[in-house]
Design a protein around this motif. Structure first.
Motif, PDB file in Angstrom:
ATOM      1  N   LEU A 201       0.866  -1.176   0.000  1.00  0.00           N
ATOM      2  CA  LEU A 201       0.000   0.000   0.000  1.00  0.00           C
ATOM      3  C   LEU A 201       0.903   1.226   0.000  1.00  0.00           C
ATOM      4  O   LEU A 201       1.614   1.479   0.965  1.00  0.00           O
ATOM      5  CB  LEU A 201      -0.898   0.022   1.237  1.00  0.00           C
ATOM      6  CG  LEU A 201      -2.154  -0.839   1.212  1.00  0.00           C
ATOM      7  CD1 LEU A 201      -2.896  -0.718   2.533  1.00  0.00           C
ATOM      8  CD2 LEU A 201      -3.068  -0.449   0.067  1.00  0.00           C
ATOM      9  N   LYS A 202       0.895   1.949  -1.066  1.00  0.00           N
ATOM     10  CA  LYS A 202       1.768   3.108  -1.192  1.00  0.00           C
ATOM     11  C   LYS A 202       0.994   4.383  -0.909  1.00  0.00           C
ATOM     12  O   LYS A 202      -0.094   4.595  -1.429  1.00  0.00           O
ATOM     13  CB  LYS A 202       2.357   3.158  -2.604  1.00  0.00           C
ATOM     14  CG  LYS A 202       3.397   4.259  -2.790  1.00  0.00           C
ATOM     15  CD  LYS A 202       4.004   4.190  -4.192  1.00  0.00           C
ATOM     16  CE  LYS A 202       5.066   5.264  -4.384  1.00  0.00           C
ATOM     17  NZ  LYS A 202       5.658   5.202  -5.747  1.00  0.00           N
ATOM     18  N   PHE A 203       1.536   5.242  -0.037  1.00  0.00           N
ATOM     19  CA  PHE A 203       0.899   6.510   0.322  1.00  0.00           C
ATOM     20  C   PHE A 203       1.639   7.657  -0.330  1.00  0.00           C
ATOM     21  O   PHE A 203       2.882   7.664  -0.377  1.00  0.00           O
ATOM     22  CB  PHE A 203       0.914   6.729   1.830  1.00  0.00           C
ATOM     23  CG  PHE A 203       0.116   5.725   2.608  1.00  0.00           C
ATOM     24  CD1 PHE A 203      -0.801   4.891   1.972  1.00  0.00           C
ATOM     25  CD2 PHE A 203       0.268   5.615   3.976  1.00  0.00           C
ATOM     26  CE1 PHE A 203      -1.536   3.975   2.683  1.00  0.00           C
ATOM     27  CE2 PHE A 203      -0.478   4.705   4.696  1.00  0.00           C
ATOM     28  CZ  PHE A 203      -1.388   3.879   4.055  1.00  0.00           C
ATOM     29  N   ASP A 204       0.896   8.649  -0.835  1.00  0.00           N
ATOM     30  CA  ASP A 204       1.561   9.870  -1.293  1.00  0.00           C
ATOM     31  C   ASP A 204       1.755  10.803  -0.095  1.00  0.00           C
ATOM     32  O   ASP A 204       1.339  10.507   1.028  1.00  0.00           O
ATOM     33  CB  ASP A 204       0.779  10.545  -2.428  1.00  0.00           C
ATOM     34  CG  ASP A 204      -0.615  11.013  -2.018  1.00  0.00           C
ATOM     35  OD1 ASP A 204      -0.826  11.310  -0.813  1.00  0.00           O
ATOM     36  OD2 ASP A 204      -1.511  11.087  -2.880  1.00  0.00           O
ATOM     37  N   THR A 205       2.362  11.943  -0.330  1.00  0.00           N
ATOM     38  CA  THR A 205       2.706  12.831   0.790  1.00  0.00           C
ATOM     39  C   THR A 205       1.469  13.370   1.513  1.00  0.00           C
ATOM     40  O   THR A 205       1.465  13.530   2.735  1.00  0.00           O
ATOM     41  CB  THR A 205       3.555  14.019   0.287  1.00  0.00           C
ATOM     42  OG1 THR A 205       2.852  14.687  -0.778  1.00  0.00           O
ATOM     43  CG2 THR A 205       4.909  13.539  -0.223  1.00  0.00           C
ATOM     44  N   SER A 206       0.390  13.666   0.771  1.00  0.00           N
ATOM     45  CA  SER A 206      -0.841  14.172   1.393  1.00  0.00           C
ATOM     46  C   SER A 206      -1.462  13.116   2.291  1.00  0.00           C
ATOM     47  O   SER A 206      -1.944  13.414   3.395  1.00  0.00           O
ATOM     48  CB  SER A 206      -1.848  14.600   0.319  1.00  0.00           C
ATOM     49  OG  SER A 206      -1.361  15.681  -0.433  1.00  0.00           O
ATOM     50  N   GLU A 207      -1.453  11.870   1.842  1.00  0.00           N
ATOM     51  CA  GLU A 207      -2.032  10.779   2.620  1.00  0.00           C
ATOM     52  C   GLU A 207      -1.217  10.518   3.888  1.00  0.00           C
ATOM     53  O   GLU A 207      -1.770  10.286   4.963  1.00  0.00           O
ATOM     54  CB  GLU A 207      -2.118   9.521   1.753  1.00  0.00           C
ATOM     55  CG  GLU A 207      -3.094   9.673   0.593  1.00  0.00           C
ATOM     56  CD  GLU A 207      -2.928   8.597  -0.470  1.00  0.00           C
ATOM     57  OE1 GLU A 207      -3.817   8.466  -1.332  1.00  0.00           O
ATOM     58  OE2 GLU A 207      -1.892   7.888  -0.450  1.00  0.00           O
ATOM     59  N   THR A 208       0.094  10.566   3.735  1.00  0.00           N
ATOM     60  CA  THR A 208       0.959  10.356   4.898  1.00  0.00           C
ATOM     61  C   THR A 208       0.753  11.464   5.933  1.00  0.00           C
ATOM     62  O   THR A 208       0.685  11.210   7.139  1.00  0.00           O
ATOM     63  CB  THR A 208       2.427  10.325   4.470  1.00  0.00           C
ATOM     64  OG1 THR A 208       2.607   9.307   3.483  1.00  0.00           O
ATOM     65  CG2 THR A 208       3.335  10.018   5.647  1.00  0.00           C
ATOM     66  N   TYR A 209       0.629  12.705   5.443  1.00  0.00           N
ATOM     67  CA  TYR A 209       0.443  13.825   6.365  1.00  0.00           C
ATOM     68  C   TYR A 209      -0.909  13.734   7.067  1.00  0.00           C
ATOM     69  O   TYR A 209      -1.021  14.019   8.261  1.00  0.00           O
ATOM     70  CB  TYR A 209       0.564  15.151   5.605  1.00  0.00           C
ATOM     71  CG  TYR A 209       0.509  16.354   6.515  1.00  0.00           C
ATOM     72  CD1 TYR A 209       1.590  16.693   7.315  1.00  0.00           C
ATOM     73  CD2 TYR A 209      -0.648  17.134   6.594  1.00  0.00           C
ATOM     74  CE1 TYR A 209       1.541  17.777   8.172  1.00  0.00           C
ATOM     75  CE2 TYR A 209      -0.712  18.219   7.443  1.00  0.00           C
ATOM     76  CZ  TYR A 209       0.388  18.537   8.228  1.00  0.00           C
ATOM     77  OH  TYR A 209       0.321  19.617   9.084  1.00  0.00           O
ATOM     78  N   ALA A 210      -1.939  13.327   6.321  1.00  0.00           N
ATOM     79  CA  ALA A 210      -3.264  13.166   6.925  1.00  0.00           C
ATOM     80  C   ALA A 210      -3.233  12.108   8.017  1.00  0.00           C
ATOM     81  O   ALA A 210      -3.846  12.272   9.074  1.00  0.00           O
ATOM     82  CB  ALA A 210      -4.292  12.800   5.853  1.00  0.00           C
ATOM     83  N   LEU A 211      -2.494  11.027   7.777  1.00  0.00           N
ATOM     84  CA  LEU A 211      -2.371   9.970   8.784  1.00  0.00           C
ATOM     85  C   LEU A 211      -1.610  10.484  10.009  1.00  0.00           C
ATOM     86  O   LEU A 211      -2.002  10.234  11.153  1.00  0.00           O
ATOM     87  CB  LEU A 211      -1.657   8.760   8.186  1.00  0.00           C
ATOM     88  CG  LEU A 211      -1.448   7.560   9.110  1.00  0.00           C
ATOM     89  CD1 LEU A 211      -2.791   7.034   9.607  1.00  0.00           C
ATOM     90  CD2 LEU A 211      -0.665   6.459   8.404  1.00  0.00           C
ATOM     91  N   TYR A 212      -0.542  11.223   9.765  1.00  0.00           N
ATOM     92  CA  TYR A 212       0.268  11.763  10.858  1.00  0.00           C
ATOM     93  C   TYR A 212      -0.554  12.711  11.744  1.00  0.00           C
ATOM     94  O   TYR A 212      -0.584  12.578  12.965  1.00  0.00           O
ATOM     95  CB  TYR A 212       1.488  12.499  10.288  1.00  0.00           C
ATOM     96  CG  TYR A 212       2.139  13.452  11.263  1.00  0.00           C
ATOM     97  CD1 TYR A 212       2.913  12.972  12.326  1.00  0.00           C
ATOM     98  CD2 TYR A 212       1.968  14.833  11.131  1.00  0.00           C
ATOM     99  CE1 TYR A 212       3.487  13.846  13.232  1.00  0.00           C
ATOM    100  CE2 TYR A 212       2.544  15.705  12.021  1.00  0.00           C
ATOM    101  CZ  TYR A 212       3.304  15.211  13.085  1.00  0.00           C
ATOM    102  OH  TYR A 212       3.869  16.078  13.979  1.00  0.00           O
ATOM    103  N   THR A 213      -1.244  13.676  11.111  1.00  0.00           N
ATOM    104  CA  THR A 213      -2.005  14.652  11.896  1.00  0.00           C
ATOM    105  C   THR A 213      -3.175  13.987  12.630  1.00  0.00           C
ATOM    106  O   THR A 213      -3.476  14.327  13.778  1.00  0.00           O
ATOM    107  CB  THR A 213      -2.542  15.781  11.002  1.00  0.00           C
ATOM    108  OG1 THR A 213      -3.298  15.211   9.912  1.00  0.00           O
ATOM    109  CG2 THR A 213      -1.404  16.607  10.434  1.00  0.00           C
ATOM    110  N   GLY A 214      -3.816  13.016  11.966  1.00  0.00           N
ATOM    111  CA  GLY A 214      -4.924  12.322  12.604  1.00  0.00           C
ATOM    112  C   GLY A 214      -4.473  11.526  13.816  1.00  0.00           C
ATOM    113  O   GLY A 214      -5.112  11.558  14.881  1.00  0.00           O
ATOM    114  N   LEU A 215      -3.351  10.805  13.690  1.00  0.00           N
ATOM    115  CA  LEU A 215      -2.828  10.023  14.813  1.00  0.00           C
ATOM    116  C   LEU A 215      -2.372  10.937  15.946  1.00  0.00           C
ATOM    117  O   LEU A 215      -2.588  10.631  17.132  1.00  0.00           O
ATOM    118  CB  LEU A 215      -1.668   9.147  14.343  1.00  0.00           C
ATOM    119  CG  LEU A 215      -2.049   7.928  13.491  1.00  0.00           C
ATOM    120  CD1 LEU A 215      -0.802   7.247  12.943  1.00  0.00           C
ATOM    121  CD2 LEU A 215      -2.874   6.936  14.313  1.00  0.00           C
ATOM    122  N   LYS A 216      -1.747  12.036  15.590  1.00  0.00           N
ATOM    123  CA  LYS A 216      -1.294  12.996  16.603  1.00  0.00           C
ATOM    124  C   LYS A 216      -2.479  13.500  17.429  1.00  0.00           C
ATOM    125  O   LYS A 216      -2.411  13.587  18.664  1.00  0.00           O
ATOM    126  CB  LYS A 216      -0.580  14.161  15.921  1.00  0.00           C
ATOM    127  CG  LYS A 216       0.033  15.195  16.864  1.00  0.00           C
ATOM    128  CD  LYS A 216       0.854  16.194  16.057  1.00  0.00           C
ATOM    129  CE  LYS A 216       1.508  17.235  16.968  1.00  0.00           C
ATOM    130  NZ  LYS A 216       0.521  18.145  17.565  1.00  0.00           N
TER     131      LYS A 216
END
Length: 410
Positions: free
Chosen positions: A100-115
């Motif tokens: 499952l490959k994430f682009d930068t927007s998806e990775t950032y959304a995951l980071y901010t959501g988890l935070k």
């Protein structure tokens, strides 16, 4: 490709709120974090909050869900509780691999959501029981709340007249539609004294608005305005006439009077009902501009055509209502009683009368049996008196609190 997922009954995480539903004493489902979404694909992280005693800082687990649907389909596969075609990490066989490959927007959304979820759990302290909705508060507001919680004297600054604009902004924000659930929760946690002060202040403000509305329109001769915009919208105003708890039973109510040819019929402006005895009262509304006094007559005064007509009109309502009581009860859904019902006429302004005219008016209305006549300015003054009573009580309570605070050793 699908990742194994147990169906969730929580809304996707928004910029302002997170839904949490407990699934056990140590776990809770939280709002999914949307990483990417189009008409035909959806990529989400489905989080679970975990009370992790061994490693408390590791409080979030979850699943990645990537799914596709056809353009003409209404819902995604995971929305179907009967769907069985799932691909999970456990279904990968030896020699296979899954990416499952994430682009930068998806990775950032995951980071901010988890935070945000980690911060939420840290503030929660424990898994809540049942469903709950949490609203995010920005850092500046957190700092403001911290100040007023830790320094009571700072909290009192809000009550300063110079800061009223700030208070208006705060009230406007916390009463917005998307904040109501959080507002309800906050109110439920207030101490009784705090809630009483808040309730009294709100009640006084509502009273003042109606008082202003009435006083500003004492020259308004639009009968429909008084019936609809004043008394119907603020039914408690007319209840001030009674010495018992009453509320509107019906407005523009048919009270009988039709002939055998279905002609005629009487419609009363308002019917008020005693909430305890179910007895009703009939109210006829005129306007503040309606004349009360007629011509002078041998050292006293006669009464206007409008006042005499209004009294006879409401008496006619009572007569027809009484005669048609059983048929009206039978054909209606609501229950009521007719136990010598009181008749009320709201008409004119007593402030326009001379001393001699007031004496004649008082003698006349006090001699009537089971009929009350009250003027619009008298009704307005009753509201003013109620405001004064509530305001004096608020001032007294505040002074008592201040005296208690002055005695504290800090």
């Amino acid at each position: 490709m699908k990742i194994d997922l147990t169906p969730h009954k929580v809304n996707d995480m928004t910029a302002k709120t997170v839904d949490v539903i407990s699934t056990s004493s140590v776990t809770a489902d939280a709002s999914p974090i949307v990483l990417n979404k189009t008409d035909m694909l959806r990529l989400r992280f489905i989080p679970t909050l975990v009370s992790n005693e061994k490693e408390p800082h590791k409080s979030v687990s979850g699943k990645i869900l990537f799914e596709k649907k056809r353009k003409n389909e209404d819902s995604f596969p995971s929305d179907d509780t009967n769907a069985t075609d799932k691909i999970s990490r456990g279904s990968v066989k030896v020699g296979d691999w899954m990416e499952l490959k994430f682009d930068t927007s998806e990775t950032y959304a995951l980071y901010t959501g988890l935070k945000q979820l980690y911060e939420l759990y840290e503030n929660m302290g424990e898994i809540p029981y049942g469903p709950a909705t949490y609203t995010r508060v920005d850092s500046s507001l957190k700092q403001f709340l911290s100040i007023i919680q830790n320094d009571p004297s700072a909290a009192r600054l809000i009550g300063d007249e110079a800061n009223y604009e700030l208070v208006k902004i705060l009230l406007r924000l916390i009463t917005q539609t998307d904040s109501r659930e959080s507002l309800k929760k906050s109110l439920s946690e207030l101490q009784n004294d705090n809630l009483q002060h808040l309730s009294s202040s709100l009640n006084i403000e509502k009273l003042k608005r109606v008082e202003t509305l009435m006083k500003d329109n004492l020259e308004n001769e639009d009968e429909e305005f008084w019936q609809s915009e004043v008394f119907k919208e603020n039914q408690w105003v007319l209840s001030q006439i009674f010495a018992c708890p009453c509320t509107i039973f019906a407005d523009k109510a048919y009270v009988g009077g039709k002939s055998i040819t279905n002609r005629g019929g009487n419609v009363c402006d308002f019917i008020y009902q005693n909430k305890l005895s179910q007895n009703v009262a009939l109210i006829e509304i005129k306007t503040p501009c309606t004349e009360i006094i007629g011509n002078s007559y041998r050292g006293t005064f006669s009464f206007s055509y409008e006042l005499s007509g209004a009294v006879n009109q409401v008496l006619n309502y009572r007569d027809n209502f009484t005669k048609n009581y059983y048929s009206l009860c039978k054909n209606g859904d609501d229950t009521f009683e007719l136990l010598t019902p009181k008749c009320i006429v709201v008409i004119g302004k007593i402030s326009t009368l001379t001393t001699e005219q007031i004496a004649a008016f008082e003698n006349y209305r006090n001699s009537l049996n089971n009929i009350d006549i009250i003027t619009f300015d008298e009704l307005s003054d009753r509201i003013s008196d109620l405001i004064a009573i509530l305001s004096d009580k608020n001032i007294s309570d505040s002074q008592n609190e201040q005296e208690c605070d002055d005695e504290l050793p800090f």
